[in-house]
Design a protein around this motif. Structure first.
Motif, PDB file in Angstrom:
ATOM      1  N   THR A 135       0.830  -1.203   0.000  1.00 46.81           N
ATOM      2  CA  THR A 135       0.000   0.000   0.000  1.00 46.81           C
ATOM      3  C   THR A 135       0.865   1.253   0.000  1.00 46.81           C
ATOM      4  O   THR A 135       1.921   1.272   0.648  1.00 46.81           O
ATOM      5  CB  THR A 135      -0.914   0.028   1.253  1.00 46.81           C
TER       6      THR A 135
ATOM      7  N   GLY B 244      -1.658  -3.630  -5.992  1.00 46.30           N
ATOM      8  CA  GLY B 244      -0.463  -4.073  -5.282  1.00 46.30           C
ATOM      9  C   GLY B 244       0.349  -5.141  -6.017  1.00 46.30           C
ATOM     10  O   GLY B 244       1.370  -5.598  -5.500  1.00 46.30           O
TER      11      GLY B 244
ATOM     12  N   LEU C  36      -0.107   3.600  -7.655  1.00 50.54           N
ATOM     13  CA  LEU C  36      -0.321   2.584  -8.681  1.00 50.54           C
ATOM     14  C   LEU C  36      -1.759   2.088  -8.590  1.00 50.54           C
ATOM     15  O   LEU C  36      -2.461   2.371  -7.626  1.00 50.54           O
ATOM     16  CB  LEU C  36       0.654   1.420  -8.465  1.00 50.54           C
TER      17      LEU C  36
ATOM     18  N   VAL D   9       3.778  -2.019   3.504  1.00 50.72           N
ATOM     19  CA  VAL D   9       4.941  -1.628   2.695  1.00 50.72           C
ATOM     20  C   VAL D   9       4.511  -0.924   1.409  1.00 50.72           C
ATOM     21  O   VAL D   9       3.608  -1.375   0.703  1.00 50.72           O
ATOM     22  CB  VAL D   9       5.802  -2.869   2.351  1.00 50.72           C
TER      23      VAL D   9
HETATM   24 CL1  6GU Z   1       2.597  -0.912  -2.487  1.00 48.25          CL
HETATM   25  N1  6GU Z   1       0.558   0.010  -3.886  1.00 48.25           N
HETATM   26  C1  6GU Z   1      -0.025   0.908  -4.681  1.00 48.25           C
HETATM   27  N2  6GU Z   1      -1.273   0.707  -5.092  1.00 48.25           N
HETATM   28  N3  6GU Z   1       0.567   2.016  -5.082  1.00 48.25           N
HETATM   29  C2  6GU Z   1       1.821   2.192  -4.661  1.00 48.25           C
HETATM   30  C3  6GU Z   1       2.499   1.295  -3.841  1.00 48.25           C
HETATM   31  C4  6GU Z   1       1.820   0.196  -3.459  1.00 48.25           C
HETATM   32  N4  6GU Z   1       3.720   1.761  -3.588  1.00 48.25           N
HETATM   33  C5  6GU Z   1       3.799   2.910  -4.237  1.00 48.25           C
HETATM   34  N5  6GU Z   1       2.665   3.188  -4.880  1.00 48.25           N
END
Ligand code: 6GU
Length: 254
Positions: free
Chosen positions: A88, A141, A138, A131
């Motif tokens: 996350t 995950g 993004l 983490v």
């Molecule tokens: Cl771990 N997940 C998402 N959805 N976006 C992110 C990320 C994780 N780390 C950086 N951006």
């Protein structure tokens, strides 16, 4: 080492991790990667994994029940409750030190969220580590989970297969790696640095250390503070820092 990736997109993670070095490590049985399809654990007849959020707002949330079902299936199989990493952007930023630490585990669950995230109640019950892979957002995950599997796997003995540990590269001593050259000796009018042709190991080592420091000072000055430089090495770095932005406090004092 065993990775259990809880995801709605099992093909994406398995395809991304089955190539090259990690593919060979899997064939050799050094690492085991299993994608657990969260949808397979949905208890409703439409296999629904998402739902609306209480309180309103945009987007859907992953329901607690199928996530917990997928988690329990892994726990049943391995016979204990392993660490669960939830990927996350709200987590601690992933670093080499964390890769090293997680590589000590025998089993690791990586939980991939999608949509707007996962019902908080199941996270409270199962997640041990939150983490993030950096300060950007993004869509899910899965890519971060693949990043973790790669970084952790290369810390597992035998995976790199060169008899060396994965430590002798950028970040192991807290510095970026020095520049490297292969044949030919001259390319596009550029020559391989003379010292590397000298066959003098001590001089080569000294040159590489200096190049690491100069490169780190130029590109990632934030790393210097924890790299354990000697006063002479700080002076070397300082010549680069003086030409770029503000030197760190530590340098200003010395
Ligand atoms: Cl771990 N997940 C998402 N959805 N976006 C992110 C990320 C994780 N780390 C950086 N951006």
């Amino acid at each position: 080492m065993f990775f259990h990736i809880l995801t709605l997109f099992p093909d994406m993670v398995m395809e991304g991790l089955s190539t090259s070095i990690l593919g060979r490590a899997m064939e050799k049985g050094l690492i085991h990667i299993e994608a657990v399809n969260i949808r397979d654990y949905a208890d409703n007849k439409h296999l629904r994994v998402d739902d609306y959020t209480y309180g309103g707002g945009a987007g859907m949330l992953m329901r607690a029940q199928p996530v917990y079902g997928a988690y329990e299936a892994v726990v049943e199989k391995i016979g204990y409750r392993p660490r669960v990493v939830y990927l996350t952007p709200q987590g601690e930023v992933f670093r080499q030190s964390k890769a090293r630490e997680l590589a000590e585990e025998e089993h690791l669950i990586l939980l991939c969220g999608h949509y707007e995230g996962i019902d908080e109640r199941v996270l409270e019950e199962i997640v041990t580590d939150y983490v993030s892979i950096g300060d950007y957002v993004l869509t899910g995950g899965e890519l971060p989970a693949m990043v973790l599997v790669d970084a952790i796997s290369r810390m597992v003995p035998g995976v790199l297969g060169n008899g060396d540990s994965g430590e002798i590269e950028s970040f192991s001593d807290g510095l970026l790696e020095y520049p490297q050259y292969s044949r030919p000796e001259e390319w596009h009018g550029k020559h391989v640095p003379e010292v590397l042709l000298s066959g003098h190991p001590a001089n080569i080592e000294k040159w590489r250390r200096e190049q690491s420091i100069l490169r780190t000072a130029a590109r990632r000055p934030d790393l210097l503070e924890h790299a354990g430089l000697t006063p002479e090495e700080w002076e070397c770095a300082g010549r680069v820092l003086a030409r770029t932005d503000q030197p760190p406090e530590e340098w200003e004092k010395s």
